[in-house]
Design an enzyme around this catalytic site. Sequence first.
Site, PDB file in Angstrom:
ATOM      1  N   ILE A  11       0.846  -1.195   0.000  1.00 21.20           N
ATOM      2  CA  ILE A  11       0.000   0.000   0.000  1.00 21.20           C
ATOM      3  C   ILE A  11       0.886   1.252   0.000  1.00 21.20           C
ATOM      4  CG2 ILE A  11      -1.930   1.185   1.120  1.00 21.20           C
ATOM      5  CD1 ILE A  11      -2.428  -1.795   0.050  1.00 21.20           C
ATOM      6  N   HIS A  56      23.968   6.727 -22.742  1.00 21.33           N
ATOM      7  CA  HIS A  56      24.865   7.354 -21.752  1.00 21.33           C
ATOM      8  C   HIS A  56      26.049   6.460 -21.370  1.00 21.33           C
ATOM      9  CE1 HIS A  56      21.812  10.427 -21.243  1.00 21.33           C
ATOM     10  NE2 HIS A  56      22.596  11.064 -20.410  1.00 21.33           N
ATOM     11  N   GLU A  68      -0.822  -0.048 -10.333  1.00 26.23           N
ATOM     12  CA  GLU A  68      -2.034   0.506 -10.972  1.00 26.23           C
ATOM     13  C   GLU A  68      -2.552  -0.436 -12.071  1.00 26.23           C
ATOM     14  OE1 GLU A  68      -2.324   3.868  -9.607  1.00 26.23           O
ATOM     15  OE2 GLU A  68      -4.430   3.870 -10.223  1.00 26.23           O
TER      16      GLU A  68
HETATM   17  C1  LIG Z   1       4.783   0.700  -6.996  1.00 25.16           C
HETATM   18  C2  LIG Z   1       3.525   0.004  -6.577  1.00 25.16           C
HETATM   19  C3  LIG Z   1       2.548   0.698  -5.876  1.00 25.16           C
HETATM   20  C4  LIG Z   1       1.395   0.040  -5.438  1.00 25.16           C
HETATM   21  N1  LIG Z   1       0.478   0.727  -4.692  1.00 25.16           N
HETATM   22  C5  LIG Z   1      -0.649   0.085  -4.292  1.00 25.16           C
HETATM   23  C6  LIG Z   1      -1.615   0.776  -3.479  1.00 25.16           C
HETATM   24  O1  LIG Z   1      -1.460   1.957  -3.139  1.00 25.16           O
HETATM   25  N2  LIG Z   1      -2.734   0.115  -3.076  1.00 25.16           N
HETATM   26  C7  LIG Z   1      -2.963  -1.192  -3.435  1.00 25.16           C
HETATM   27  O2  LIG Z   1      -3.993  -1.725  -3.053  1.00 25.16           O
HETATM   28  N3  LIG Z   1      -2.047  -1.889  -4.181  1.00 25.16           N
HETATM   29  C8  LIG Z   1      -0.897  -1.285  -4.611  1.00 25.16           C
HETATM   30  N4  LIG Z   1       0.039  -1.963  -5.341  1.00 25.16           N
HETATM   31  C9  LIG Z   1      -0.154  -3.374  -5.627  1.00 25.16           C
HETATM   32  C10 LIG Z   1      -0.499  -3.632  -7.063  1.00 25.16           C
HETATM   33  O3  LIG Z   1      -1.821  -3.237  -7.324  1.00 25.16           O
HETATM   34  C11 LIG Z   1      -0.254  -5.119  -7.334  1.00 25.16           C
HETATM   35  O4  LIG Z   1       1.141  -5.317  -7.235  1.00 25.16           O
HETATM   36  C12 LIG Z   1      -0.725  -5.523  -8.712  1.00 25.16           C
HETATM   37  O5  LIG Z   1      -2.117  -5.535  -8.744  1.00 25.16           O
HETATM   38  C13 LIG Z   1      -0.199  -6.913  -9.085  1.00 25.16           C
HETATM   39  O6  LIG Z   1      -0.450  -7.833  -8.073  1.00 25.16           O
HETATM   40  P1  LIG Z   1       0.720  -8.795  -7.541  1.00 25.16           P
HETATM   41  O7  LIG Z   1       1.906  -7.968  -7.249  1.00 25.16           O
HETATM   42  O8  LIG Z   1       0.160  -9.618  -6.436  1.00 25.16           O
HETATM   43  O9  LIG Z   1       1.070  -9.709  -8.775  1.00 25.16           O
HETATM   44  P2  LIG Z   1       0.294 -11.029  -9.217  1.00 25.16           P
HETATM   45  O10 LIG Z   1      -1.156 -10.788  -9.308  1.00 25.16           O
HETATM   46  O11 LIG Z   1       0.766 -12.168  -8.393  1.00 25.16           O
HETATM   47  O12 LIG Z   1       0.875 -11.196 -10.698  1.00 25.16           O
HETATM   48  C14 LIG Z   1       2.242 -11.556 -10.941  1.00 25.16           C
HETATM   49  C15 LIG Z   1       2.532 -11.407 -12.429  1.00 25.16           C
HETATM   50  O13 LIG Z   1       1.688 -12.261 -13.185  1.00 25.16           O
HETATM   51  C16 LIG Z   1       0.883 -11.518 -14.096  1.00 25.16           C
HETATM   52  N5  LIG Z   1      -0.438 -12.123 -14.120  1.00 25.16           N
HETATM   53  C17 LIG Z   1      -1.301 -12.295 -13.072  1.00 25.16           C
HETATM   54  N6  LIG Z   1      -2.427 -12.892 -13.487  1.00 25.16           N
HETATM   55  C18 LIG Z   1      -2.299 -13.072 -14.828  1.00 25.16           C
HETATM   56  C19 LIG Z   1      -3.154 -13.594 -15.860  1.00 25.16           C
HETATM   57  N7  LIG Z   1      -4.370 -14.039 -15.591  1.00 25.16           N
HETATM   58  N8  LIG Z   1      -2.681 -13.629 -17.129  1.00 25.16           N
HETATM   59  C20 LIG Z   1      -1.436 -13.163 -17.428  1.00 25.16           C
HETATM   60  N9  LIG Z   1      -0.600 -12.649 -16.509  1.00 25.16           N
HETATM   61  C21 LIG Z   1      -1.022 -12.595 -15.234  1.00 25.16           C
HETATM   62  C22 LIG Z   1       0.852 -10.104 -13.562  1.00 25.16           C
HETATM   63  O14 LIG Z   1       0.655  -9.150 -14.589  1.00 25.16           O
HETATM   64  C23 LIG Z   1       2.237  -9.982 -12.943  1.00 25.16           C
HETATM   65  O15 LIG Z   1       3.155  -9.654 -13.959  1.00 25.16           O
HETATM   66  C24 LIG Z   1       1.199  -1.326  -5.786  1.00 25.16           C
HETATM   67  C25 LIG Z   1       2.178  -2.000  -6.505  1.00 25.16           C
HETATM   68  C26 LIG Z   1       3.333  -1.359  -6.910  1.00 25.16           C
HETATM   69  C27 LIG Z   1       4.380  -2.104  -7.696  1.00 25.16           C
END
Ligand SMILES: Cc1cc2nc3c(=O)[nH]c(=O)nc-3n(C[C@H](O)[C@H](O)[C@H](O)COP(=O)(O)OP(=O)(O)OC[C@H]3O[C@@H](n4cnc5c(N)ncnc54)[C@H](O)[C@@H]3O)c2cc1C
Length: 382
Positions: free
Chosen positions: A158, A340, A365
């Site tokens: 978060i 660079h 996002e």
């Molecule tokens: C910088 C940053 C800021 C954030 N800020 C917030 C915040 O303020 N509030 C909040 O609630 N969350 C926040 N998040 C969390 C963010 O929303 C999640 O990281 C994101 O939704 C991905 O979830 P995960 O990391 O659990 O990856 P996972 O869901 O585990 O996915 C892992 C990888 O697999 C891919 N993947 C997953 N499912 C599939 C599918 N069905 N088909 C193909 N590919 C797939 C994804 O694209 C990803 O590359 C933030 C994340 C980051 C990196």
Amino acid sequence: MAFKEVAEGLAEMRASVRRFVEDELPPWAQEVDKTGKFPAELMRLLASQGFLGMRLPEKYGGSDMSLAQYCLVQEELSRCHPMFTILMSGTGGLSPMAIAQYGTDAQKDKYLPPLTRGDTRIAFALTEPGAGSDASSISTRATATETGWSISGQKQFISHADSAEVIMVIAVTDPALRARGGISAFLVDKGTPGMEITRVETTMGSAAWTLSEITFDNCKIDKSALLDELGRGFQLASSALTEGRMSVACLCLGAAEKLLEIATAYAKDRRTFGAPLADRQAIQWMLADSATELAAARALVQQTLLDSEDESQIRIKASMCKLYCSEVAGRMADKAVQIHGANGVVRGYEVERFYRDLRLFRVGEGSSEMQRLVIARDLLRN
Ligand SMILES: Cc1cc2nc3c(=O)[nH]c(=O)nc-3n(C[C@H](O)[C@H](O)[C@H](O)COP(=O)(O)OP(=O)(O)OC[C@H]3O[C@@H](n4cnc5c(N)ncnc54)[C@H](O)[C@@H]3O)c2cc1C
């Protein structure tokens, strides 16, 4: 208003925002990177320009900007440092907009003025250890009590929850319905017993971007903490994400534009084998490809913003903008580092900083894969 007038108004606004950003913000960008903090003086400076609560109504101290104006400011701030745009979203982005649109008068009076003054920030808590991309499978539970709700569960990643004074928490209120009316949004004040920040992490990007884990253990809140109607939390989060995606698209656009300028200037200046790098076709092609992608990204964003009166029309386009601009910016950053040479990988160089910061936007996002999923679903449905 005719498009020409709108475009002229925006061009004027862009020039004045760019002047402010270039004159005032570079020393603050360094300070934020060094300390990982946003000093109160910086917040006051940004508030004085109307950059806090940009999309919020004037009645609450906001600037009542259109989506196009908001995106323009995000783009210009990001030319200096993408962190400034992330900071803005905690005062006028997704969660503050949700309060302005769906909150009760009491919620608006309590939360919005301190946000637009820069006195407080709000964080948005949806993601959990077991639910990231698949956000509808969250398990944090809000159970009704006599006076309100009791929340139990865990959130993670978060943004800025450690420095926010209020958290917008998305929780399950009816497990049988889940995303079809069983998920709700709550506003939980920092310091409420039962809510605790249990871990704070930093990323590969700026030290100022913290990601927190929040644990809820029988956290009791009053019924007035419910935001919007019961069961509307998932829709509320999804519709707010459309604006969030446009905002990310525009900050990536601003950063990519700046990177192209930096890389072009460096290529003209740096000499190898007796001639400037800019004389080499290999380098020219990198710059040409980047300029072409940048122009295509800008055209996509502008066309989408033209349609922005009707949000249902831009939901899919916003996913395209977020996907394309974040990937273009990533490719641009990679080429800028390459041009660079060793200077591109040395800590503290501007291109190195952009490279690390921009990488986060292909995950946060809604990842690139999730944007493709949204676009493909729409394509196949029709
Ligand atoms: C910088 C940053 C800021 C954030 N800020 C917030 C915040 O303020 N509030 C909040 O609630 N969350 C926040 N998040 C969390 C963010 O929303 C999640 O990281 C994101 O939704 C991905 O979830 P995960 O990391 O659990 O990856 P996972 O869901 O585990 O996915 C892992 C990888 O697999 C891919 N993947 C997953 N499912 C599939 C599918 N069905 N088909 C193909 N590919 C797939 C994804 O694209 C990803 O590359 C933030 C994340 C980051 C990196």
